[in-house]
Design a protein around this motif. Structure first.
Motif, PDB file in Angstrom:
ATOM      1  N   TRP A 170       0.811  -1.215   0.000  1.00  0.00           N
ATOM      2  CA  TRP A 170       0.000   0.000   0.000  1.00  0.00           C
ATOM      3  C   TRP A 170       0.851   1.274   0.000  1.00  0.00           C
ATOM      4  CZ3 TRP A 170       0.347   2.985   4.526  1.00  0.00           C
ATOM      5  CH2 TRP A 170       0.893   2.333   5.640  1.00  0.00           C
ATOM      6  N   ALA A 171       2.061   1.174  -0.519  1.00  0.00           N
ATOM      7  CA  ALA A 171       2.956   2.332  -0.572  1.00  0.00           C
ATOM      8  C   ALA A 171       2.312   3.478  -1.350  1.00  0.00           C
ATOM      9  CB  ALA A 171       4.282   1.937  -1.215  1.00  0.00           C
ATOM     10  N   PHE A 172       2.604   4.697  -0.916  1.00  0.00           N
ATOM     11  CA  PHE A 172       2.004   5.868  -1.527  1.00  0.00           C
ATOM     12  C   PHE A 172       2.547   6.152  -2.931  1.00  0.00           C
ATOM     13  CE2 PHE A 172       1.482   7.068   3.082  1.00  0.00           C
ATOM     14  CZ  PHE A 172       0.107   6.891   3.107  1.00  0.00           C
ATOM     15  N   ASP A 173       3.668   5.537  -3.307  1.00  0.00           N
ATOM     16  CA  ASP A 173       4.208   5.768  -4.655  1.00  0.00           C
ATOM     17  C   ASP A 173       3.877   4.637  -5.616  1.00  0.00           C
ATOM     18  OD1 ASP A 173       5.846   3.824  -3.599  1.00  0.00           O
ATOM     19  OD2 ASP A 173       7.729   4.791  -4.189  1.00  0.00           O
ATOM     20  N   LYS A 174       2.878   3.822  -5.294  1.00  0.00           N
ATOM     21  CA  LYS A 174       2.484   2.733  -6.191  1.00  0.00           C
ATOM     22  C   LYS A 174       2.060   3.303  -7.543  1.00  0.00           C
ATOM     23  CE  LYS A 174      -0.972   1.238  -3.689  1.00  0.00           C
ATOM     24  NZ  LYS A 174      -2.127   0.403  -3.274  1.00  0.00           N
ATOM     25  N   ALA A 175       2.275   2.517  -8.604  1.00  0.00           N
ATOM     26  CA  ALA A 175       1.853   2.925  -9.938  1.00  0.00           C
ATOM     27  C   ALA A 175       0.325   2.941 -10.004  1.00  0.00           C
ATOM     28  CB  ALA A 175       2.414   1.970 -10.978  1.00  0.00           C
ATOM     29  N   VAL A 176      -0.215   3.964 -10.671  1.00  0.00           N
ATOM     30  CA  VAL A 176      -1.662   4.076 -10.867  1.00  0.00           C
ATOM     31  C   VAL A 176      -1.914   4.116 -12.368  1.00  0.00           C
ATOM     32  CG1 VAL A 176      -3.744   5.375 -10.333  1.00  0.00           C
ATOM     33  CG2 VAL A 176      -1.842   5.372  -8.705  1.00  0.00           C
ATOM     34  N   ALA A 177      -2.692   3.172 -12.857  1.00  0.00           N
ATOM     35  CA  ALA A 177      -2.906   3.020 -14.294  1.00  0.00           C
ATOM     36  C   ALA A 177      -3.723   4.156 -14.870  1.00  0.00           C
ATOM     37  CB  ALA A 177      -3.617   1.692 -14.572  1.00  0.00           C
ATOM     38  N   LYS A 178      -3.505   4.444 -16.154  1.00  0.00           N
ATOM     39  CA  LYS A 178      -4.348   5.398 -16.863  1.00  0.00           C
ATOM     40  C   LYS A 178      -5.808   4.968 -16.731  1.00  0.00           C
ATOM     41  CE  LYS A 178      -4.835   7.700 -21.362  1.00  0.00           C
ATOM     42  NZ  LYS A 178      -4.340   7.769 -22.759  1.00  0.00           N
ATOM     43  N   ARG A 179      -6.687   5.917 -16.455  1.00  0.00           N
ATOM     44  CA  ARG A 179      -8.113   5.686 -16.211  1.00  0.00           C
ATOM     45  C   ARG A 179      -8.372   5.010 -14.869  1.00  0.00           C
ATOM     46  NH1 ARG A 179     -11.743   5.982 -20.042  1.00  0.00           N
ATOM     47  NH2 ARG A 179     -12.876   4.107 -19.399  1.00  0.00           N
ATOM     48  N   GLY A 214      -7.474   0.419  -8.524  1.00  0.00           N
ATOM     49  CA  GLY A 214      -8.052  -0.226  -9.683  1.00  0.00           C
ATOM     50  C   GLY A 214      -7.464   0.295 -10.966  1.00  0.00           C
ATOM     51  N   THR A 215      -7.612  -0.492 -12.018  1.00  0.00           N
ATOM     52  CA  THR A 215      -7.084  -0.128 -13.330  1.00  0.00           C
ATOM     53  C   THR A 215      -8.192   0.259 -14.299  1.00  0.00           C
ATOM     54  OG1 THR A 215      -7.120  -2.454 -14.022  1.00  0.00           O
ATOM     55  CG2 THR A 215      -5.078  -1.636 -13.042  1.00  0.00           C
ATOM     56  N   ALA A 216      -9.403   0.446 -13.796  1.00  0.00           N
ATOM     57  CA  ALA A 216     -10.545   0.850 -14.614  1.00  0.00           C
ATOM     58  C   ALA A 216     -11.483   1.672 -13.746  1.00  0.00           C
ATOM     59  CB  ALA A 216     -11.274  -0.372 -15.175  1.00  0.00           C
ATOM     60  N   PRO A 217     -12.345   2.502 -14.343  1.00  0.00           N
ATOM     61  CA  PRO A 217     -13.324   3.260 -13.552  1.00  0.00           C
ATOM     62  C   PRO A 217     -14.248   2.328 -12.776  1.00  0.00           C
ATOM     63  CG  PRO A 217     -13.178   4.116 -15.791  1.00  0.00           C
ATOM     64  CD  PRO A 217     -12.408   2.822 -15.783  1.00  0.00           C
ATOM     65  N   LEU A 218     -14.644   2.742 -11.580  1.00  0.00           N
ATOM     66  CA  LEU A 218     -15.551   1.926 -10.772  1.00  0.00           C
ATOM     67  C   LEU A 218     -16.844   1.632 -11.513  1.00  0.00           C
ATOM     68  CD1 LEU A 218     -15.290   3.624  -7.255  1.00  0.00           C
ATOM     69  CD2 LEU A 218     -14.264   1.462  -7.957  1.00  0.00           C
ATOM     70  N   GLU A 219     -17.404   2.658 -12.165  1.00  0.00           N
ATOM     71  CA  GLU A 219     -18.700   2.486 -12.809  1.00  0.00           C
ATOM     72  C   GLU A 219     -18.647   1.534 -13.987  1.00  0.00           C
ATOM     73  OE1 GLU A 219     -17.008   6.478 -14.326  1.00  0.00           O
ATOM     74  OE2 GLU A 219     -16.966   5.246 -12.503  1.00  0.00           O
ATOM     75  N   GLN A 220     -17.471   1.225 -14.487  1.00  0.00           N
ATOM     76  CA  GLN A 220     -17.338   0.262 -15.584  1.00  0.00           C
ATOM     77  C   GLN A 220     -17.626  -1.163 -15.115  1.00  0.00           C
ATOM     78  OE1 GLN A 220     -13.812   0.558 -18.135  1.00  0.00           O
ATOM     79  NE2 GLN A 220     -13.538  -1.655 -17.979  1.00  0.00           N
ATOM     80  N   ASP A 221     -17.272  -1.467 -13.870  1.00  0.00           N
ATOM     81  CA  ASP A 221     -17.323  -2.859 -13.409  1.00  0.00           C
ATOM     82  C   ASP A 221     -18.316  -3.114 -12.276  1.00  0.00           C
ATOM     83  OD1 ASP A 221     -15.364  -3.887 -15.184  1.00  0.00           O
ATOM     84  OD2 ASP A 221     -13.815  -2.934 -13.991  1.00  0.00           O
ATOM     85  N   PHE A 222     -18.892  -2.054 -11.679  1.00  0.00           N
ATOM     86  CA  PHE A 222     -19.821  -2.243 -10.569  1.00  0.00           C
ATOM     87  C   PHE A 222     -21.106  -1.458 -10.803  1.00  0.00           C
ATOM     88  CE2 PHE A 222     -15.543  -2.619  -8.773  1.00  0.00           C
ATOM     89  CZ  PHE A 222     -15.621  -3.864  -8.165  1.00  0.00           C
TER      90      PHE A 222
END
Length: 311
Positions: free
Chosen positions: A4-13, A179-187
């Protein structure tokens, strides 16, 4: 803290957030603090994701520290900031004038925000001290795009605010989602609650996925950080919010709303009375309708609560 490091990679979108909530020992006050990279409920980020033929959206260009105070006084701040406001490393996260820092034993949150929709200063320090840190992570969707980790379900908080002048302490909770996608895409919707007790904390996480499947997690977290599965209790329905958002949960007995902390058109946060792990408990409960969030009407309403600086 690699999970849960604060510098984790965050995917586009995509997104990453670190979440803290707490209620005071005397029951009069509460606070929620959420640090976002990719502000999932920002209308500005939602519009950015629609660019480039629906493939746009740089999460680092939409970051914020959301702070909500409950009780008296009530305050709300959620400024969606650009990438120039973001600095981070494994153990720190700076978003504009506010920041989080982990020293191996405690999380210190320094708040310097302006409230919305009526501007006022929100300034002070929140310190979260876990009894133990948990390492177990959960996949929330069918395709492995969304993950959740209850970092420290059993914690204590010290709230020391200068503006407004407020000091209190109480039981706290700390987790992270990514997550690697918008929440509303999958839930379509989900509900969640955490109930602290003398020797353990119960957590429920129920998700209705857009592919028609569902997930129901029921967990016990102990003082040493162990996260154990338990049998999900029966489904219960509590009174809808003023915005007609459903508040489903699971409980071994009756569940009822004590007070509504946040009542938004697509989201609610509530203090509830419930029964879990054979004990009566006071819990923090959330209910989210992502079908509501997808509505174009939300994009017209949200900027009043989620402002974005011009630079």
């Amino acid at each position: 803290m690699t999970d849960w490091a604060f510098d984790k990679a965050v995917a586009k979108r995509g997104y990453a957030w670190w979440y803290v909530d707490a209620l005071s020992d005397d029951g009069r006050h509460g606070i929620t603090v959420i640090a976002f990279i990719g502000t999932v409920f920002s209308p500005w980020y939602a519009l950015a994701r629609m660019a480039e033929g629906g493939t746009g959206g740089d999460p680092q260009d939409h970051c914020c520290l959301n702070v909500a105070l409950y009780g008296a006084p009530r305050r709300w701040a959620m400024t969606d900031r650009r990438r120039g406001a973001l600095r981070r490393g494994p153990d720190f996260l700076q978003i504009g004038p506010s920041g989080l820092e982990w020293d191996g034993n405690a999380l210190t949150i320094r708040i310097e925000e302006v409230t919305a929709p009526f501007p006022s200063r929100l300034r002070g320090v929140v310190r979260v001290v876990p009894r133990a840190v948990s390492t177990r992570r959960f996949v929330l969707d069918s395709d492995g795009r969304h993950h959740w980790q209850p970092i420290a379900a059993r914690s204590r908080v010290e709230v020391a605010l200068e503006s407004p002048a407020l000091r209190w302490s109480g039981p706290a909770y700390f987790d992270t989602n990514e997550g690697t996608a918008p929440l509303e895409q999958d839930f379509r919707e989900w509900d969640w609650c955490r109930a602290p007790m003398e020797r353990e904390t119960a957590i429920l996480y129920n998700a209705q996925r857009r592919d028609g499947t569902a997930q129901s997690l029921a967990l016990r977290v102990t003082d040493d950080g162990r996260v154990e599965d338990v049998e999900p209790p029966p489904e219960r329905r509590m009174k809808r919010t003023l915005w007609r958002i459903a508040r489903p949960t699971r409980s071994e007995g009756a569940a009822e709303v004590v007070r509504t902390l946040v009542d938004a058109p697509f989201y609610s946060r509530s203090e509830i009375r419930t029964r879990l792990l054979g004990q009566d408990a006071t819990a923090v409960h959330e209910s989210l309708s992502l079908d509501r969030f997808r509505s174009p009407a939300m994009f017209a309403m949200l900027p009043f609560r989620v402002p974005r600086p011009l630079r």
